[in-house]
Write an enzyme that holds these catalytic residues in place. Structure first.
Site, PDB file in Angstrom:
ATOM      1  N   LYS A  87       0.855  -1.192   0.000  1.00  0.00           N
ATOM      2  CA  LYS A  87       0.000   0.000   0.000  1.00  0.00           C
ATOM      3  C   LYS A  87       0.890   1.241   0.000  1.00  0.00           C
ATOM      4  CE  LYS A  87      -3.809   1.690   3.028  1.00  0.00           C
ATOM      5  NZ  LYS A  87      -4.581   1.314   4.246  1.00  0.00           N
ATOM      6  N   SER A 164      -9.468   0.856   3.301  1.00  0.00           N
ATOM      7  CA  SER A 164      -8.687   1.764   2.491  1.00  0.00           C
ATOM      8  C   SER A 164      -7.558   1.090   1.708  1.00  0.00           C
ATOM      9  CB  SER A 164      -8.065   2.835   3.390  1.00  0.00           C
ATOM     10  OG  SER A 164      -7.133   2.258   4.308  1.00  0.00           O
ATOM     11  N   SER A 188      -9.491  -1.625   7.411  1.00  0.00           N
ATOM     12  CA  SER A 188      -8.928  -1.349   6.080  1.00  0.00           C
ATOM     13  C   SER A 188      -8.124  -2.478   5.459  1.00  0.00           C
ATOM     14  CB  SER A 188      -8.065  -0.085   6.130  1.00  0.00           C
ATOM     15  OG  SER A 188      -8.881   1.049   6.272  1.00  0.00           O
TER      16      SER A 188
END
Lengths: 469, 68
Positions: A87, A164, A188
């Site tokens: 990420k 996320s 997330s």
């Protein structure tokens, strides 16, 4: 296991174990494996936007190094030569770390996040940086005011994958990377795992280093890996995790738990979502019921229980902790560059700026009461199973579907209680969207999660199906 | 959830100035005004603990780096 035949399967649908075995036996080289992924990114990523940045040159150098080391007999372990991505809130030396924000668009760290360092040390090959909500922040919407586009669900590109860690779930499901790292504050990792049908786990807080990951909420942030199979998850977690207080001597035992019988394991079942929370979609409710039947058929002893605290209260508590801590962390950006951040981040920071310290402390007091209550329940069981999300992956831009997918979950209780928790695929809806459940264990006992999840995975056909793009 | 009385425009601007948020635009301040009652409701509607000895979660442990 995916059940793929490594001799004939396309390399990007091999599991970590299969690819590692193929590399060790000499039938697959890290260079060939990487090029398969780079080709696939070139071919399909414009449909799913899983990557923010692909490091072709760095990845090729790392794959060549891995190939040479393995050829020279210096095999570092099961991740040697395997491609991964992180990420974009993780630091990786020499690569942009934007967290999908104009505020950090020129940020290029010169060192690796600790988890990236450990994976590189294990010989894994970093392909690049994955899509995320800005600073890991969002309330479930689709945002058009960020530097990089929204990642799309590979099972239906008109749907949202969950945030996320959007790109982490999408890339593993779509086969644009073999495994990925994300981060979870209030869901997330597990939300996008649910949306994309991948395996996403948050371990006991403290097992995975947060060093070099852009903070979102100090008291709740927890990294976690995304993989296609449960065994792959155990391999990645074991390669990156620290020992914590209470661990027995010897190895961590996550991989050892794979394939162990579950007969006699005591499993609490929570199918009541509690007051103030939506009921689960009927397809998710049926899938949970059927998954429990599978565990029972394998000899696990299940008991229906209620959570001692309402998940809606947990959501309320995190709605104070998250914005307040984020505002404390990122206040200077709100002061100096409020127009350079997206709507969702600015909203959270402004809200956090208006919360009282009194209410923050009350929320942290509630947190301890919640943790104590869940501990009291868990003490009688080896694991607890419940829903992850209460809805299937929503249509992009369609409200209230989008927000409901993010807010109506059973995820936040276990962020607050600091228990390890995994989301795993439990089948597919009539529309072909992944269904999911969540497996939770006592602190420090990730092995019980791996034991149950691997037994369930072997007993069901869900790993045979991949999105078609 | 109860609904608090919103800030006025002037109160919102004064709050922002008081805490150094001087670069917020008119649009930002308008949104902040909408968020103000949400913030106060979140605090006021959070159930309180029965006993004063119910302490916060020990999420921030003070150990100096020198001691590690």
């Amino acid at each position: 296991m995916s059940g793929s035949d490594p001799a004939t399967a396309s390399a990007e649908i091999l599991t970590v174990t299969e690819a590692s075995n193929a590399i060790l036996s000499g039938t697959l080289s890290p260079i060939e494996l990487l090029e398969t992924y780079l080709d696939r990114i070139d071919k399909i990523d414009n449909k799913i936007h899983s990557f923010i940045h692909v490091d072709h040159e760095g990845a090729r150098k790392a794959a060549l190094l891995a190939a040479n080391e393995i050829a020279a007999g210096r095999w570092r372990g099961p991740l040697h030569g395997l491609p991964f991505a992180v990420k974009d809130n993780y630091d990786a030396a020499g690569l942009p770390a934007t967290a999908n924000s104009e505020l950090r668009i020129d940020n290029v760290p010169n060192s690796d996040a600790e988890l990236v360092r450990r994976l590189k040390q294990a010989g894994a090959v970093l392909i690049g940086k994955l899509a995320t909500w800005e600073y890991g922040t969002g309330n479930g919407g689709e945002y058009y005011d960020l530097p990089f586009p929204t990642a799309r669900n590979p099972w239906d590109t008109e749907r949202f994958p969950g945030g996320s860690s959007t790109g982490a779930g999408v890339s593993v499901a779509a086969g644009t990377t073999m495994f990925a790292l994300g981060s979870d504050t209030t869901g997330s990792v597990r939300l996008p795992a649910a949306g994309t049908g991948t395996v996403g786990i948050i371990p006991t807080p403290g097992r995975l280093s947060l060093d070099g990951i852009l903070p979102n909420c100090y008291s709740l942030d927890n990294p976690g890996p995304f993989t296609w199979t449960v065994e792959d998850s155990a391999i990645v977690l074991e390669a990156t995790a620290d020992r914590i207080a209470g661990d027995p001597q010897g190895e961590l035992g996550f991989r050892r738990a794979i394939g162990q019988p579950v007969a006699g394991m005591r499993v609490a079942v929570v199918s009541d979502t509690g007051p103030g929370m939506s009921d689960a979609d009927s397809e998710l409710a049926n899938a949970l019921d059927q998954a429990i039947r599978v565990l029972e058929s394998l000899g696990a002893k299940t008991t229906e229980v209620k959570l001692p605290i309402a998940p809606s209260l947990c959501f309320h508590v995190t709605s104070i902790l998250g914005p307040a801590e984020s505002a404390a962390i990122h206040e200077m950006e709100l002061r100096e560059r409020p127009d350079d951040m997206g709507y969702a981040l600015r909203d959270k920071l402004m809200l956090g700026s208006m919360l009282r310290a009194v209410d923050y402390i009350t929320a942290q007091r509630q947190r301890l009461a919640i943790a104590n209550a869940i501990d009291g329940l868990m003490r009688g069981y080896d694991a607890l199973v419940t829903f992850g999300t209460l809805h299937v992956s929503p249509r992009l831009g369609v409200e209230p579907e989008m927000t409901a997918f993010t807010k109506d979950t059973m995820l936040t209780p276990f962020n607050l209680s600091a228990h390890p928790a995994m989301v795993q695929c439990t089948g597919f809806s009539d529309a072909g969207l992944p269904l999911n459940w969540q497996i939770v264990a006592n602190r420090g006992d990730e092995a019980s999660i791996y034991q149950l999840a691997s037994a369930y995975e072997v007993a069901t056909p869900w790993r045979q199906r991949r999105p078609e793009l | 959830m109860t609904q608090s009385t919103s800030f006025s425009d002037a109160e919102t601007e004064a709050f922002a100035k008081r805490y150094g948020l001087v670069k917020l635009t008119k649009d930002h301040l308008a949104r902040m005004k909408e968020l103000a009652p949400i913030a106060s409701d979140l605090g006021r509607d959070l159930p309180h603990l029965n006993h004063k000895s119910d302490a916060p979660a020990p999420t921030f442990v003070v150990v100096s780096k020198a001691a590690i």
